[in-house]
Design a protein around this motif. Sequence first.
Motif, PDB file in Angstrom:
ATOM      1  N   GLN A  45      -5.051  11.716   1.715  1.00 24.07           N
ATOM      2  CA  GLN A  45      -3.791  11.567   0.989  1.00 24.07           C
ATOM      3  C   GLN A  45      -3.054  10.282   1.352  1.00 24.07           C
ATOM      4  O   GLN A  45      -2.057   9.943   0.735  1.00 24.07           O
ATOM      5  CB  GLN A  45      -2.896  12.779   1.269  1.00 24.07           C
ATOM      6  CG  GLN A  45      -3.451  14.062   0.660  1.00 24.07           C
ATOM      7  CD  GLN A  45      -2.759  15.297   1.165  1.00 24.07           C
ATOM      8  OE1 GLN A  45      -2.241  15.316   2.275  1.00 24.07           O
ATOM      9  NE2 GLN A  45      -2.775  16.345   0.377  1.00 24.07           N
ATOM     10  N   LYS A  82       1.329   2.343  -7.005  1.00 30.54           N
ATOM     11  CA  LYS A  82       0.709   1.647  -8.128  1.00 30.54           C
ATOM     12  C   LYS A  82      -0.394   2.489  -8.767  1.00 30.54           C
ATOM     13  O   LYS A  82      -0.396   2.707  -9.985  1.00 30.54           O
ATOM     14  CB  LYS A  82       0.116   0.309  -7.657  1.00 30.54           C
ATOM     15  CG  LYS A  82       1.102  -0.596  -6.944  1.00 30.54           C
ATOM     16  CD  LYS A  82       0.437  -1.844  -6.422  1.00 30.54           C
ATOM     17  CE  LYS A  82      -0.606  -1.603  -5.357  1.00 30.54           C
ATOM     18  NZ  LYS A  82      -0.098  -1.127  -4.064  1.00 30.54           N
ATOM     19  N   SER A  83      -1.311   2.963  -7.925  1.00 32.29           N
ATOM     20  CA  SER A  83      -2.425   3.721  -8.487  1.00 32.29           C
ATOM     21  C   SER A  83      -1.923   4.993  -9.137  1.00 32.29           C
ATOM     22  O   SER A  83      -2.418   5.401 -10.193  1.00 32.29           O
ATOM     23  CB  SER A  83      -3.422   4.083  -7.388  1.00 32.29           C
ATOM     24  OG  SER A  83      -3.952   2.913  -6.833  1.00 32.29           O
ATOM     25  N   THR A  84      -0.945   5.623  -8.518  1.00 30.94           N
ATOM     26  CA  THR A  84      -0.404   6.848  -9.088  1.00 30.94           C
ATOM     27  C   THR A  84       0.175   6.573 -10.469  1.00 30.94           C
ATOM     28  O   THR A  84      -0.072   7.318 -11.426  1.00 30.94           O
ATOM     29  CB  THR A  84       0.675   7.419  -8.155  1.00 30.94           C
ATOM     30  OG1 THR A  84       0.122   7.545  -6.844  1.00 30.94           O
ATOM     31  CG2 THR A  84       1.146   8.768  -8.633  1.00 30.94           C
ATOM     32  N   ASN A 136       0.851  -1.185   0.000  1.00 31.15           N
ATOM     33  CA  ASN A 136       0.000   0.000   0.000  1.00 31.15           C
ATOM     34  C   ASN A 136       0.885   1.233   0.000  1.00 31.15           C
ATOM     35  O   ASN A 136       1.834   1.330   0.762  1.00 31.15           O
ATOM     36  CB  ASN A 136      -0.884   0.048   1.247  1.00 31.15           C
ATOM     37  CG  ASN A 136      -1.912  -1.057   1.259  1.00 31.15           C
ATOM     38  OD1 ASN A 136      -2.006  -1.812   2.200  1.00 31.15           O
ATOM     39  ND2 ASN A 136      -2.653  -1.156   0.179  1.00 31.15           N
ATOM     40  N   GLY A 137       0.551   2.137  -0.885  1.00 34.53           N
ATOM     41  CA  GLY A 137       1.326   3.367  -0.932  1.00 34.53           C
ATOM     42  C   GLY A 137       2.594   3.245  -1.746  1.00 34.53           C
ATOM     43  O   GLY A 137       3.377   4.191  -1.810  1.00 34.53           O
TER      44      GLY A 137
HETATM   45  N1  LIG Z   1      -3.158  13.574  -4.226  1.00 33.86           N
HETATM   46  C1  LIG Z   1      -2.120  13.202  -3.480  1.00 33.86           C
HETATM   47  N2  LIG Z   1      -1.434  14.107  -2.752  1.00 33.86           N
HETATM   48  C2  LIG Z   1      -0.373  13.751  -2.002  1.00 33.86           C
HETATM   49  N3  LIG Z   1       0.060  12.484  -1.892  1.00 33.86           N
HETATM   50  C3  LIG Z   1      -0.585  11.530  -2.597  1.00 33.86           C
HETATM   51  C4  LIG Z   1      -1.711  11.831  -3.416  1.00 33.86           C
HETATM   52  N4  LIG Z   1      -2.153  10.686  -3.976  1.00 33.86           N
HETATM   53  C5  LIG Z   1      -1.336   9.712  -3.515  1.00 33.86           C
HETATM   54  N5  LIG Z   1      -0.391  10.211  -2.694  1.00 33.86           N
HETATM   55  C6  LIG Z   1       0.671   9.461  -2.027  1.00 33.86           C
HETATM   56  O1  LIG Z   1       1.376   8.775  -3.023  1.00 33.86           O
HETATM   57  C7  LIG Z   1       1.769   7.504  -2.549  1.00 33.86           C
HETATM   58  C8  LIG Z   1       1.354   6.445  -3.524  1.00 33.86           C
HETATM   59  O2  LIG Z   1      -0.075   6.294  -3.500  1.00 33.86           O
HETATM   60  P1  LIG Z   1      -0.852   5.262  -4.413  1.00 33.86           P
HETATM   61  O3  LIG Z   1      -2.283   5.533  -4.241  1.00 33.86           O
HETATM   62  O4  LIG Z   1      -0.292   5.297  -5.766  1.00 33.86           O
HETATM   63  O5  LIG Z   1      -0.481   3.880  -3.730  1.00 33.86           O
HETATM   64  P2  LIG Z   1      -0.922   2.431  -4.140  1.00 33.86           P
HETATM   65  O6  LIG Z   1       0.298   1.712  -4.463  1.00 33.86           O
HETATM   66  O7  LIG Z   1      -1.964   2.464  -5.144  1.00 33.86           O
HETATM   67  O8  LIG Z   1      -1.470   1.900  -2.744  1.00 33.86           O
HETATM   68  P3  LIG Z   1      -2.758   0.979  -2.427  1.00 33.86           P
HETATM   69  O9  LIG Z   1      -2.332  -0.404  -2.602  1.00 33.86           O
HETATM   70  O10 LIG Z   1      -3.048   1.289  -1.004  1.00 33.86           O
HETATM   71  O11 LIG Z   1      -3.842   1.405  -3.337  1.00 33.86           O
HETATM   72  C9  LIG Z   1       1.172   7.341  -1.158  1.00 33.86           C
HETATM   73  O12 LIG Z   1       2.154   7.615  -0.216  1.00 33.86           O
HETATM   74  C10 LIG Z   1       0.124   8.414  -1.086  1.00 33.86           C
HETATM   75  O13 LIG Z   1       0.002   8.901   0.212  1.00 33.86           O
END
Ligand SMILES: Nc1ncnc2c1ncn2[C@@H]1O[C@H](COP(=O)(O)OP(=O)(O)OP(=O)(O)O)[C@@H](O)[C@H]1O
Lengths: 333, 333, 514, 294
Positions: free
Chosen positions: C409, C58-60, C54-55
């Motif tokens: 966030q 991936k989604s980003t 998590n974090g």
């Molecule tokens: N709009 C935003 N502003 C600031 N930080 C952000 C924003 N969106 C995401 N982040 C940060 O970017 C990082 C990556 O987030 P992301 O959502 O891509 O994780 P993920 O791998 O998809 O996690 P998960 O498995 O929980 O969905 C995290 O630390 C998150 O807090």
Amino acid sequence: MTDLAANKPSARISWRNIDLAAVAPFVALALLLVLGAFANPNFISIDNLLNVLTRSAFIAIIAVGATFVISSGGLDLSVGSMVAFVASLTIMFLNSGAFAGPGAMLAAAVVVAILIGAACGLANGLITTLGRIEPFIATLGTMGIYRGLTTWLSQGGAITLRSPDIQSLYRPAYFGSVLGVPVPIIVIVATAALGAFVLYRTRYGRHVLAVGSNEDVARYSGIPVSRVRTLAYVIQGLCVAVTCLLYIPRLGSTSATTGLMWELQAITAVVIGGTALRGGVGRIWGTVCGAFILEIVGNIMLLSNFVSEYLIGAIQGAIIIVAMLVQRSLARR
Amino acid sequence: MTDLAANKPSARISWRNIDLAAVAPFVALALLLVLGAFANPNFISIDNLLNVLTRSAFIAIIAVGATFVISSGGLDLSVGSMVAFVASLTIMFLNSGAFAGPGAMLAAAVVVAILIGAACGLANGLITTLGRIEPFIATLGTMGIYRGLTTWLSQGGAITLRSPDIQSLYRPAYFGSVLGVPVPIIVIVATAALGAFVLYRTRYGRHVLAVGSNEDVARYSGIPVSRVRTLAYVIQGLCVAVTCLLYIPRLGSTSATTGLMWELQAITAVVIGGTALRGGVGRIWGTVCGAFILEIVGNIMLLSNFVSEYLIGAIQGAIIIVAMLVQRSLARR
Amino acid sequence: MNAAASHPPTGPSKSDAPVLQAVGLSKSFGPVEVLKDISLEVRAGEVHAIIGENGAGKSTLMKLLAGHLQPSRGELHIDGETVTLADPVEAERRGIVLVHQEILLAPDLTVAQNVYLGREVGNGLTVDDRLMNEGARRAVRDLGAEIDPTVVVGRLSIAQRQLVQIARVLLVPHRVVIFDEPTASLTPVEAEALLKVIAEIRTKGTAVLYISHRLQEVKQIADRVTVLRDGRLVASRQAAELQPVDMAMLMVGRDVAKLYPDHQTAAARQTVLEVEDFSVPGFAQHASFKLGRGEILGFAGLVGAGRTELMEGIVGLRHGRGTIRLNGTPVHFPNVDASLKAGIVYLSEDRKGKGLLLAKDLRTNLTLASLGRFVRGLLIDKGKETAALDKAIADFDIRARRKDMLAGQLSGGNQQKLLLAKMMLLDPSIIIIDEPTRGIDIGTKEQIYKFIAKLASEGRSIIVVSSEMQELIGICDRIVVMRSAHIAGEVAGNEMTEDRIVVLATGVKSEEAA
Amino acid sequence: EDKKVTIGVSIPAADHGWTAGIVFHAERVAKLLMAEHPGLNVIVKTSPDAATQANAVQDLAVQGIDALVILPSDPDPLVNAIKEVKDKGAFVTLVDRAPSSNDNSVRDLYVAGNNPALGAVAGQYIKEKSPDAQVVVIRGLPIPIDQQRQDGFDQAIAGSNVKVLEKQFGNWNRDDAFKVMQDYLTKYPKIDVVWCQDDDMAVGVLQAIEQAKRTDIQYVVAGAGSKDMIKKVMDGDKLIPVDVLYPPAMIGTALQLTAANFYDQVPVRGSFILDATLVTKDNAKDFYFPESPF
Ligand SMILES: Nc1ncnc2c1ncn2[C@@H]1O[C@H](COP(=O)(O)OP(=O)(O)OP(=O)(O)O)[C@@H](O)[C@H]1O
Ligand SMILES: Nc1ncnc2c1ncn2[C@@H]1O[C@H](COP(=O)(O)OP(=O)(O)OP(=O)(O)O)[C@@H](O)[C@H]1O
Ligand SMILES: [Mg+2]
Ligand SMILES: [Mg+2]
């Protein structure tokens, strides 16, 4: 409903902006002061400025209450009528001579005003929460009710404070000053300070913001949502009562037109002050600043002699929009 | 393959809910008709009912536009002032004698009114979308502007349609009837039908509801959110123009008080009709029904003998609240 | 917006050239760089899985690929040509579509209206609802579900919404489909159906990017697996080379061979909560069950079985009828406040909508339910709150880049941990957790399971509602299975097998169900 | 005549016909007087309600005025504000609306139309012209001057056979008056006379009667003296045989008297009550100002 709130740009930017957004109304105020000084040299005199601040008291104090209602996710359109209603009943009580001395009478009147204000607020709160009616419509309804009752109480005429004793004893509550500061200004500051304390430092204030921010989350966290909302309306009622207590010594009389449209002014003050109408954020000091801005706009218009009196309404409207644009562009930086 | 059979019952429940919520305003209307018949036998006469429906035309038509604005997630407080402004300009145009015959003059005036209405709506739309100002405040500002300009145009007095030729040619637009049905009623039905068609059957209408329901989703789906919202305000402006075209032949004049508070009435009609102020849902026919309800409440009050003239406002407020309570309790069933 | 329709997807491309290629992508939010120099590519007919904690980012990364965000550095190539995707619409026009991790639907519109939103079918001005209803019904049916297309989305369960969202995306002509945790809120049955659909579109030549925390699934459908950790790409391998344990190892950076903690089943427990003939009108009928001290009781069932509503009814969030006995005394909770006072907490499955104030900071969120503990006199003691936050961040391993960041966030998993921490501040004796690990990475899952076990060993009683049967089997003492608003049965000990649960949940033999 | 004098004029905003007339006449006379006396400065300010008007008075005082001419939108609430100005030594002229205690402590000069008389003259006319009339009344807004007019009317018809069927508020607004009249027409099969107290509202009343094609209504008595209604009286309109004068020009009179206090050697003090003249076909042309907005 799961939505993408996290991705809203506002959420991302907001923490950095909080400061700028909070400062924006004060910047707008400063700009207006400069503008005013150009419009008429008398504007910047202490006398005039004290006058303007003093008379912003009614709207400022009501707007402090409105900040609670709005940041809890509600809206109250009835405050103007409520001023008329509460002030009328209080004057009628003062005229009734229920107590012997004017001092005792006044003290009792303060209690009466506060009780009635709280009751009116409670009614609004219960109708919106228990009745589950949109605040806009519920308070539009009570707006009609309070004003109608005022008309009926006054039988279409005016309700005037009769006893000259009480009047002279009461007068300083508006016209007096302490160490050169007019009483109404002190009341504004005291009300706002108390409001800020409650909203920012107490458990109830935290609950207000939570309820306004996301009702479901608040409910799932065990916050009694309806009670918190209702109480916000009661606080609004109390602020209206305080306004009435300042209003009576100033004008000494009410009629069915007292407080007409004040609700819109109060809401405008709140929004200019940086509180969003959708709830969840409340800026007490911004609100007070917003009320000052509104009053100063009117004052500048009156002191300057280049605006046709027919156009005052139009220019006031335009200034509100410009103030909001300034605020938004500052907040977006 | 397991299907989600368990979901079927809930789906069916939801349908039943929707219908009841949509039907609620009509039930309230029916109850009011019965109440009216008891209050005064004249109430139920065709003449009286036609009168009441006819004069609900202004609010009903404006409220059809307001349904678009509100269901797209906006709000327009300026419509009352806009009526005054557009009607004033149109009368001034009619008085200008720009064209020779009264017929040509009238035809041109229709175009003028529609253009001005659309322009006013466009201004509202652009200020809220491009300026990113809360609709409440933006349109409160333009409300001041439009009314201020009207006051200035009329120099505080009335603007009166002068040519008797035009007047007699124009009069049937309000006072005439087709097959016994007064023209304004026909215009209400036509406007609402067109509105319903646009909102429910066209791509644009779909986008209005989507934008009001969840702006982010709409944006990700490639819907031009700002354009959709702005257009909703333009539609509101067009509805105001239609209202003005009916308003002018009635009294043949406007003043700074024309359309005062109509915005609140229009919004009330929309909400009583079952449209939520938060956007995403729009009920055109409910809105029209809401406008009828408002007008009928006033009519019953005047025809009945048991209400003091001082209390009319209070009772009207109370009835709005009761109507909403009835609606909510029906919708919750 | 019919631009997408005018660009038909190209047929199965036999070439080995990547359809979509990212070169050195970086992304910063303010001063924080959450993605660092990522390069990856996806070919037609290939399923490329992205996994990570998590974090991890991936989604980003997916949002960058689908035009929802703009990279701070780096380039995107489509068919070898450098492109900038200004917005999602542009990406869609080029055939790249994204199934969001969050549910992005208009709640007031119907299923069909949402499915066709922004690309309504019709002639000229008008829309053809009949056609769209049919289309939507078919699109959802293709995913193995049956949802009335004329129902308003706001009335659907989260799982149904997820299916609608997938149906919506698959109707767009596409060359690259990105699935961001599509199965997180689905039960195994629906997840299985979805995987079939993915296999199908892949054979048609579509490139698929697939994110999931369910490593079994990844193993099952991926051709290639890329692992992200802390915003960096740490590995990219052929799926065949990897087993789920290896993936977990790569993600977390340590061995997570033992996902589920040990827990001993006590023979006789003192009953703390007894629910008898409890109904939540429309959702759950005549439910009866008992919960013992220190017990972990699972609730299994298909989506829509009514588990969530039953729990909400018990804690006073919904109107319910029936008897609840707490330590033998009958109680009634008119609202959540009352059940919280009685020591029962409920953690919603909808953590964004009902769990956390996304626009408020961590501290506010943490103490929201237990503010009473943080007041001195009338004042809220901010120092004490901050101390509690520090402790929660340490205890629950919440990965927050700044302490003053907003809850919205945080990544999903960290939000779940924050929600857990928030509710634990109430020191409850009975904890009901709805979908505790939905969308949570394997490392965090392990932590959460450990945590649940620890709570139970402290003598607290726990109800876990979950759609992941493995998880229930792994951590529970007993599992109650619900079907269509009724309790269909209960399994314990050796009977706790997937087969047994599926039989109870669907009412058909497992062979038929599969 | 080089004396520097500043006169502040505070009047209600032009929110309906009559107040528009007030604004018109105030500006008209202000220009005349300033042309006549080069040292004179007249500042005219309008305010929409009592509280705002109290502010306006304060603002005028800040600018330094020698005299205040005020037509209060609501008199009682403004007493305190007026007293402030007077206590600072300014000459105060109160126009039209009197507070409950209207004495020298509040003002130096009182110029007024006669509100009770406006009602009384209308009542008198109706009593004499049609002694058995059934009358419907449309009032203005529920504020004191409206009450005074109503009281005057009630006293005038007291003891006669004139019967008031009903009273309702028309808010000095044409549209509201139209609605109220429509409903009266529905409710009462026979109405002889309408008293609507204000010319603006008469516009709506006449339209409602015309639409209903009712012939039982003999005539409408309005008031104030707008150019449209005076014209109808002049032209011998059957429905508008008379109008009761309540001239907005009174603000001009007040202004002139105030200026006279400074520039003519006569000190001006006390009360000047203008008559509520009954305008009939015979004297109508004396009251017809076609260039006024009202
Ligand atoms: N709009 C935003 N502003 C600031 N930080 C952000 C924003 N969106 C995401 N982040 C940060 O970017 C990082 C990556 O987030 P992301 O959502 O891509 O994780 P993920 O791998 O998809 O996690 P998960 O498995 O929980 O969905 C995290 O630390 C998150 O807090
Ligand atoms: N707001 C609502 N209005 C009407 N029906 C609803 C609403 N929310 C959910 N439902 C319906 O209630 C039923 C049960 O909901 P839900 O899917 O949450 O149950 P569940 O057993 O908790 O499933 P899961 O937790 O796996 O999603 C479903 O049929 C769903 O469509
Ligand atoms: Mg993610
Ligand atoms: Mg659930």
